[in-house]
Design an enzyme around this catalytic site. Sequence first.
Site, mmCIF file in Angstrom:
data_model
loop_
_atom_site.group_PDB
_atom_site.id
_atom_site.type_symbol
_atom_site.label_atom_id
_atom_site.label_comp_id
_atom_site.label_asym_id
_atom_site.label_seq_id
_atom_site.Cartn_x
_atom_site.Cartn_y
_atom_site.Cartn_z
ATOM 1 N N ASP A 170 10.324 9.207 -2.411
ATOM 2 C CA ASP A 170 10.022 7.785 -2.545
ATOM 3 C C ASP A 170 10.105 7.452 -4.030
ATOM 4 O OD1 ASP A 170 8.748 5.324 -2.919
ATOM 5 O OD2 ASP A 170 7.334 5.629 -1.273
ATOM 6 N N LYS A 195 9.115 -3.982 -4.633
ATOM 7 C CA LYS A 195 8.526 -3.719 -5.932
ATOM 8 C C LYS A 195 9.556 -3.982 -7.049
ATOM 9 C CE LYS A 195 5.204 -2.571 -3.158
ATOM 10 N NZ LYS A 195 4.948 -1.214 -2.728
HETATM 11 C C1 LIG Z 1 4.569 -0.521 -1.527
HETATM 12 C C2 LIG Z 1 4.991 0.877 -1.352
HETATM 13 C C3 LIG Z 1 5.487 1.342 -0.139
HETATM 14 C C4 LIG Z 1 5.555 0.465 1.099
HETATM 15 O O1 LIG Z 1 6.457 -0.559 0.970
HETATM 16 P P1 LIG Z 1 6.314 -1.983 1.700
HETATM 17 O O2 LIG Z 1 7.490 -2.736 1.195
HETATM 18 O O3 LIG Z 1 4.999 -2.571 1.281
HETATM 19 O O4 LIG Z 1 6.340 -1.734 3.175
HETATM 20 C C5 LIG Z 1 5.921 2.658 -0.080
HETATM 21 N N1 LIG Z 1 5.839 3.475 -1.142
HETATM 22 C C6 LIG Z 1 5.347 3.062 -2.325
HETATM 23 C C7 LIG Z 1 5.292 4.010 -3.467
HETATM 24 C C8 LIG Z 1 4.895 1.759 -2.479
HETATM 25 O O5 LIG Z 1 4.390 1.356 -3.643
#
Ligand SMILES: *Cc1c(COP(=O)(O)O)cnc(C)c1O
Length: 378
Positions: A170, A195
């Site tokens: 991720d 993000k």
């Molecule tokens: C926000 C986030 C997610 C989840 O993403 P969404 O767009 O809110 O579903 C997954 N991993 C990390 C590191 C995040 O900050």
Amino acid sequence: MKFETRAIHDGQSADPATGAVTIPVFQTSTYQQDGIGKPRGYEYSRTGNPTRHALEEALASLESGKHGLAFASGVAATTAVLQLLRPGDHVLAGDDIYGGTYRLLEKVYSPWGLHVDYVDTTDPNAFAAAVLPNTKLIWVETPTNPLLKIADIAALAGVAKQAGALLAVDNTFASPWFQRPLELGAHIVVHSTTKYLGGHSDVVGGAVITSLDDEFNDLKFYQNAAGAIPGPWDCWLILRGLKTLAVRMREHERNAKHLALILEKHPAVKRVFYPGLATHPQHELAAKQMSGFGGMISLELNGGFEAVEQFVARLKIFILGESLGGVESLVCYPPRMTHSSFPAKERHRRGIHDNLVRLSVGIENVDDLEQDLRNALG
Ligand SMILES: *Cc1c(COP(=O)(O)O)cnc(C)c1O
């Protein structure tokens, strides 16, 4: 071509029908076919949409991958990756992960039949020792949310190879501008495009990028079959965000570095978590596998929850809210917000204490941000 150029051009050549320089928002569910069995490339927008396709190509390019897939949210993208597995399979996950990923693993996929063990993100040997014959996936974030720990991607790729498992990273916190896990041997990259990639706190989305053809075909099948796709407007907003990713990330990092150094010296602050600080326990690894340290800072205040409450209440520019990676600075209290899905005991065991605050440093003028933090710390 270099990153900044690809961010603006890859997947986004001018519209052949009109010459439009930006990819149009193809707000359509269906497409005229020239005859039965003769579609012109698109049939139905769950399966494929030109705006989404442009985004998917751009994302693949920026992550140095062959294939990109866009999803309706980051957790939808995570779900797609977990759907590569079958009941009875074993997952090794880093111990410091987004609360929603933990919730998905514990509350949705454990009942479904996955076995999940959590391993110290910072210790590849611990991952190697935890591998079982049915281990099919290693899942890590790096830098992690919220403690900014660093996983050694190349070492974990070695562990995954030995185990015959996939390594998924991720990459939401670093963004491809600072870190490209596929270049370090990871098999799959996942993003919450909500993000940094979107970058303006105006859209929710997710993505999966890979260079593996078989896994891509399975993921694409699942994307269409289960249908958690983003609409064309959302794809367009993320595409627009991508164009300025490099410029924004440089500013996020410049501001974060400056503030991390100030926070580290402040008497009201107990501890600062930022991989760009020489005092970060994995600063060297971060410097090796990333080209910069990003815009996220976590800190522990001296005192408990009351100190946090006071700090947050006094902030004027940093906005109290979930999420991160937008142009505006945000402050978040992980124990009650992003990581509230961890039971208190698990949270404390993982080092998320009641005096922890997370900052998403925006691209406002750094003098204003510094003043805001100084005022709030008192
Ligand atoms: C926000 C986030 C997610 C989840 O993403 P969404 O767009 O809110 O579903 C997954 N991993 C990390 C590191 C995040 O900050």
